[in-house]
Write a protein that holds these residues in place. Structure first.
Motif, mmCIF file in Angstrom:
data_model
loop_
_atom_site.group_PDB
_atom_site.id
_atom_site.type_symbol
_atom_site.label_atom_id
_atom_site.label_comp_id
_atom_site.label_asym_id
_atom_site.label_seq_id
_atom_site.Cartn_x
_atom_site.Cartn_y
_atom_site.Cartn_z
ATOM 1 N N LEU A 90 0.835 -1.207 0.000
ATOM 2 C CA LEU A 90 0.000 0.000 0.000
ATOM 3 C C LEU A 90 0.868 1.254 0.000
ATOM 4 C CD1 LEU A 90 -2.841 -1.006 2.474
ATOM 5 C CD2 LEU A 90 -3.113 -0.433 0.059
ATOM 6 N N ALA A 91 1.922 1.252 0.806
ATOM 7 C CA ALA A 91 2.838 2.395 0.838
ATOM 8 C C ALA A 91 3.566 2.555 -0.490
ATOM 9 C CB ALA A 91 3.834 2.225 1.979
ATOM 10 N N SER A 92 4.008 1.449 -1.070
ATOM 11 C CA SER A 92 4.717 1.510 -2.344
ATOM 12 C C SER A 92 3.802 1.969 -3.475
ATOM 13 C CB SER A 92 5.304 0.137 -2.657
ATOM 14 O OG SER A 92 6.039 0.168 -3.847
ATOM 15 N N THR A 93 2.552 1.514 -3.462
ATOM 16 C CA THR A 93 1.594 1.953 -4.475
ATOM 17 C C THR A 93 1.297 3.437 -4.318
ATOM 18 O OG1 THR A 93 0.636 -0.258 -4.537
ATOM 19 C CG2 THR A 93 -0.685 1.512 -5.463
ATOM 20 N N ALA A 94 1.154 3.903 -3.079
ATOM 21 C CA ALA A 94 0.934 5.336 -2.846
ATOM 22 C C ALA A 94 2.118 6.138 -3.362
ATOM 23 C CB ALA A 94 0.700 5.604 -1.361
ATOM 24 N N PHE A 95 3.330 5.647 -3.141
ATOM 25 C CA PHE A 95 4.516 6.319 -3.652
ATOM 26 C C PHE A 95 4.499 6.371 -5.174
ATOM 27 C CE2 PHE A 95 8.884 6.157 -5.227
ATOM 28 C CZ PHE A 95 9.390 7.320 -4.674
ATOM 29 N N SER A 96 4.091 5.278 -5.815
ATOM 30 C CA SER A 96 4.067 5.250 -7.278
ATOM 31 C C SER A 96 2.994 6.180 -7.846
ATOM 32 C CB SER A 96 3.849 3.825 -7.792
ATOM 33 O OG SER A 96 2.536 3.400 -7.559
ATOM 34 N N GLU A 125 -5.785 15.723 -8.980
ATOM 35 C CA GLU A 125 -5.090 16.768 -8.241
ATOM 36 C C GLU A 125 -4.469 16.234 -6.951
ATOM 37 O OE1 GLU A 125 -7.641 20.098 -7.626
ATOM 38 O OE2 GLU A 125 -8.065 20.312 -9.761
ATOM 39 N N VAL A 126 -5.053 15.187 -6.379
ATOM 40 C CA VAL A 126 -4.499 14.585 -5.163
ATOM 41 C C VAL A 126 -3.220 13.822 -5.499
ATOM 42 C CG1 VAL A 126 -4.930 12.884 -3.338
ATOM 43 C CG2 VAL A 126 -6.732 14.458 -4.030
ATOM 44 N N MET A 127 -3.207 13.172 -6.654
ATOM 45 C CA MET A 127 -2.028 12.406 -7.055
ATOM 46 C C MET A 127 -0.934 13.363 -7.502
ATOM 47 S SD MET A 127 -3.561 9.020 -8.937
ATOM 48 C CE MET A 127 -3.845 9.814 -10.450
ATOM 49 N N GLY A 128 0.269 12.931 -7.341
ATOM 50 C CA GLY A 128 1.412 13.746 -7.734
ATOM 51 C C GLY A 128 2.073 13.197 -8.986
ATOM 52 N N HIS A 129 3.379 13.291 -9.030
ATOM 53 C CA HIS A 129 4.175 12.807 -10.153
ATOM 54 C C HIS A 129 4.198 11.282 -10.125
ATOM 55 C CE1 HIS A 129 7.326 12.779 -13.141
ATOM 56 N NE2 HIS A 129 8.036 11.979 -12.357
ATOM 57 N N LEU A 130 3.722 10.647 -11.181
ATOM 58 C CA LEU A 130 3.645 9.189 -11.234
ATOM 59 C C LEU A 130 5.039 8.580 -11.415
ATOM 60 C CD1 LEU A 130 0.506 8.732 -13.494
ATOM 61 C CD2 LEU A 130 0.639 8.667 -11.012
ATOM 62 N N GLU A 131 5.316 7.539 -10.638
ATOM 63 C CA GLU A 131 6.613 6.862 -10.696
ATOM 64 C C GLU A 131 6.734 6.067 -11.984
ATOM 65 O OE1 GLU A 131 9.173 3.624 -8.089
ATOM 66 O OE2 GLU A 131 7.017 3.733 -7.837
ATOM 67 N N ARG A 132 7.912 6.124 -12.569
ATOM 68 C CA ARG A 132 8.219 5.335 -13.760
ATOM 69 C C ARG A 132 9.450 4.489 -13.478
ATOM 70 N NH1 ARG A 132 6.137 8.634 -18.809
ATOM 71 N NH2 ARG A 132 6.444 6.610 -19.736
ATOM 72 N N SER A 133 9.594 3.409 -14.223
ATOM 73 C CA SER A 133 10.766 2.559 -14.033
ATOM 74 C C SER A 133 12.009 3.272 -14.555
ATOM 75 C CB SER A 133 10.577 1.224 -14.750
ATOM 76 O OG SER A 133 10.596 1.419 -16.145
ATOM 77 N N TYR A 140 5.160 2.966 -16.457
ATOM 78 C CA TYR A 140 4.576 3.406 -15.193
ATOM 79 C C TYR A 140 4.556 2.226 -14.232
ATOM 80 C CZ TYR A 140 3.086 7.802 -17.242
ATOM 81 O OH TYR A 140 3.065 9.031 -17.826
ATOM 82 N N MET A 141 4.848 2.495 -12.971
ATOM 83 C CA MET A 141 4.943 1.430 -11.981
ATOM 84 C C MET A 141 3.626 1.164 -11.261
ATOM 85 S SD MET A 141 7.947 0.369 -12.372
ATOM 86 C CE MET A 141 8.099 -0.724 -11.000
ATOM 87 N N TRP A 142 2.688 2.094 -11.276
ATOM 88 C CA TRP A 142 1.481 1.915 -10.471
ATOM 89 C C TRP A 142 0.642 0.715 -10.894
ATOM 90 C CZ3 TRP A 142 -3.379 2.041 -12.431
ATOM 91 C CH2 TRP A 142 -3.582 2.693 -13.641
ATOM 92 N N PRO A 143 0.536 0.340 -12.184
ATOM 93 C CA PRO A 143 -0.317 -0.831 -12.487
ATOM 94 C C PRO A 143 0.171 -2.119 -11.824
ATOM 95 C CG PRO A 143 0.097 0.421 -14.482
ATOM 96 C CD PRO A 143 1.002 0.969 -13.428
ATOM 97 N N ILE A 144 1.483 -2.372 -11.876
ATOM 98 C CA ILE A 144 1.984 -3.613 -11.289
ATOM 99 C C ILE A 144 1.906 -3.556 -9.775
ATOM 100 C CG2 ILE A 144 4.438 -3.000 -11.250
ATOM 101 C CD1 ILE A 144 2.932 -6.414 -12.158
#
Length: 175
Positions: A90-96, A125-133, A140-144
């Motif tokens: 959950l923390a890692s997904t929130a980070f992504s 607007e709540v989400m920030g910069h999406l993490e990428r590999s 994008y890392m959020w789907p996995i």
């Protein structure tokens, strides 16, 4: 089962493209994502089907009640481990999804509230910069990470179900 065929198709295309065409940048990373999906979503199904490997050296000769007692202990430890994995995912997904603070559950609450009250634009607007590999493919890392979180949640539910069954067997109920 079909996840293996997806992964084999991706790796076959990787071999063909490296041999005859320009090598594809996405194949190795997508194959890894397919394998993670297969593994994480296959675990709960394997637990439900009773397909996990056991050491039958001692286990096969034990009574049903003793087997259930040992299984209950190991499943209880599994539930603790899965709880830690679920919180971490959950923390890692929130980070992504662009959350960089220490309270990922508050992020999900804010995300749900924003989506319900203001729709997708407010949630964006709540989400920030999406993490990428960090590979050349830059996926994008959020789907996995969402798939991993979902798989850990399903495994936790199945482990709780197994614990309840083991407790019933210990008390003499027929399941």
């Amino acid at each position: 089962m079909y996840g293996l065929f997806v992964m084999m198709a991706i790796l076959l295309w990787s071999s063909i493209s490296k041999t005859f065409f320009t090598p594809s940048l996405w194949t190795l990373e997508l194959a890894q994502f397919a394998m993670v999906t297969y593994y994480v979503l296959g675990g709960p199904y394997s637990l439900q089907a009773g397909a996990h490997v056991r050491m039958d050296l001692f286990y096969a000769n034990w009574s049903l009640r003793k087997k259930a007692s040992i299984d209950a202990l190991t499943v209880f430890l599994l539930i603790f481990y899965l709880g830690v994995l679920l919180y971490g995912s959950l923390a890692s997904t929130a980070f992504s999804l662009g959350y960089f603070d220490d309270h990922p559950l508050l992020f999900y609450r804010d995300l749900i509230v924003a989506f319900v009250t203001g729709g997708p634009d407010a949630a964006g607007e709540v989400m920030g910069h999406l993490e990428r590999s960090r590979t050349a493919f830059r996926a994008y890392m959020w789907p996995i990470k969402v798939i991993m979180t979902f798989g850990f949640f399903l495994m936790l539910l199945q482990a709780i179900s197994e614990l309840i069954k083991d407790i019933a067997r210990i008390s003499g109920e027929e399941i």
